[in-house]
Design a protein around this motif. Sequence first.
Motif, PDB file in Angstrom:
ATOM      1  N   THR A 197       3.399  -0.677  -5.771  1.00 28.25           N
ATOM      2  CA  THR A 197       2.519  -0.121  -4.869  1.00 28.25           C
ATOM      3  C   THR A 197       1.112   0.156  -5.501  1.00 28.25           C
ATOM      4  O   THR A 197       1.049   0.394  -6.728  1.00 28.25           O
ATOM      5  CB  THR A 197       3.032   1.031  -4.243  1.00 28.25           C
TER       6      THR A 197
ATOM      7  N   ALA B 225       0.958  -0.972  -0.010  1.00 27.60           N
ATOM      8  CA  ALA B 225      -0.008  -0.032   0.090  1.00 27.60           C
ATOM      9  C   ALA B 225       0.701   1.249  -0.214  1.00 27.60           C
ATOM     10  O   ALA B 225       1.742   1.438   0.844  1.00 27.60           O
ATOM     11  CB  ALA B 225      -0.926   0.012   1.274  1.00 27.60           C
ATOM     12  N   ALA B 226       0.765   2.196  -0.957  1.00 25.75           N
ATOM     13  CA  ALA B 226       1.341   3.388  -0.995  1.00 25.75           C
ATOM     14  C   ALA B 226       0.770   4.463   0.037  1.00 25.75           C
ATOM     15  O   ALA B 226       1.407   5.526   0.314  1.00 25.75           O
ATOM     16  CB  ALA B 226       1.434   3.927  -2.195  1.00 25.75           C
ATOM     17  N   GLU B 227      -0.490   4.095   0.511  1.00 30.04           N
ATOM     18  CA  GLU B 227      -0.853   4.862   1.781  1.00 30.04           C
ATOM     19  C   GLU B 227      -2.131   3.876   2.171  1.00 30.04           C
ATOM     20  O   GLU B 227      -2.158   2.714   1.897  1.00 30.04           O
ATOM     21  CB  GLU B 227      -1.752   5.994   1.073  1.00 30.04           C
ATOM     22  N   ALA B 228      -2.784   4.324   3.299  1.00 26.96           N
ATOM     23  CA  ALA B 228      -3.585   3.614   4.025  1.00 26.96           C
ATOM     24  C   ALA B 228      -4.795   3.099   3.234  1.00 26.96           C
ATOM     25  O   ALA B 228      -5.397   3.910   2.364  1.00 26.96           O
ATOM     26  CB  ALA B 228      -4.038   4.054   5.216  1.00 26.96           C
TER      27      ALA B 228
ATOM     28  N   ALA C 188     -12.248   9.450  -1.459  1.00 30.22           N
ATOM     29  CA  ALA C 188     -11.160   8.176  -1.491  1.00 30.22           C
ATOM     30  C   ALA C 188     -11.808   6.764  -1.646  1.00 30.22           C
ATOM     31  O   ALA C 188     -12.407   6.423  -0.672  1.00 30.22           O
ATOM     32  CB  ALA C 188     -10.381   8.333  -0.346  1.00 30.22           C
TER      33      ALA C 188
ATOM     34  N   GLY D 268      -2.550   2.575  -4.468  1.00 29.55           N
ATOM     35  CA  GLY D 268      -3.171   3.648  -3.636  1.00 29.55           C
ATOM     36  C   GLY D 268      -4.583   3.772  -3.882  1.00 29.55           C
ATOM     37  O   GLY D 268      -5.098   2.895  -4.646  1.00 29.55           O
TER      38      GLY D 268
ATOM     39  N   THR E   6       0.150   1.912   5.213  1.00 27.74           N
ATOM     40  CA  THR E   6       1.395   2.293   4.251  1.00 27.74           C
ATOM     41  C   THR E   6       2.354   1.239   4.255  1.00 27.74           C
ATOM     42  O   THR E   6       2.873   0.913   5.408  1.00 27.74           O
ATOM     43  CB  THR E   6       1.826   3.546   4.500  1.00 27.74           C
TER      44      THR E   6
ATOM     45  N   LYS F  28      -5.007   8.841 -10.720  1.00 24.58           N
ATOM     46  CA  LYS F  28      -5.759   8.021  -9.609  1.00 24.58           C
ATOM     47  C   LYS F  28      -7.024   7.465 -10.240  1.00 24.58           C
ATOM     48  O   LYS F  28      -7.447   6.351  -9.412  1.00 24.58           O
ATOM     49  CB  LYS F  28      -6.214   8.833  -8.431  1.00 24.58           C
TER      50      LYS F  28
END
Length: 133
Positions: A40, A23-26, A94, A42, A64, A51
């Motif tokens: 990764t 994961a590049a972020e949560a 998101a 996101g 992350t 995105k």
Amino acid sequence: MADLVITASDVVLISGATSTHDAAEAVTAGNWVYKASDTTVGVASNASASKATVAGIALNSAATGQPVTYAKDGAEVTIGTPATLLAWYVLSAAGATSPVADQTMNDYGSLVGYGSSGTAIKVTIVNTGEQAP
């Protein structure tokens, strides 16, 4: 029509291909994800072209740097909320899922699937790369 409210604990793969990346972020199970790099993923959003290039739907939650497995195009996933017979798109919030009516000016169109049964979605990704006028 309202956005889909997907509860992470209800997300279960029924059938189909998966992939795992860090994961590049949560990421929360039920979020739509995009490939942030070769290794990764996101949380997807229709607010930018990169995105909005959806890779699949997260099957587990991950912090992350932790591994997240996602269902790819052609998979079927239980999401625990009614989705029958509707086409669904990635939303600017998101990782969220919305009907086409919720898409607005300047959103990037990414069809992510359609309701295949009462509480399941057939992952059918069409990344148009086009921005709504």
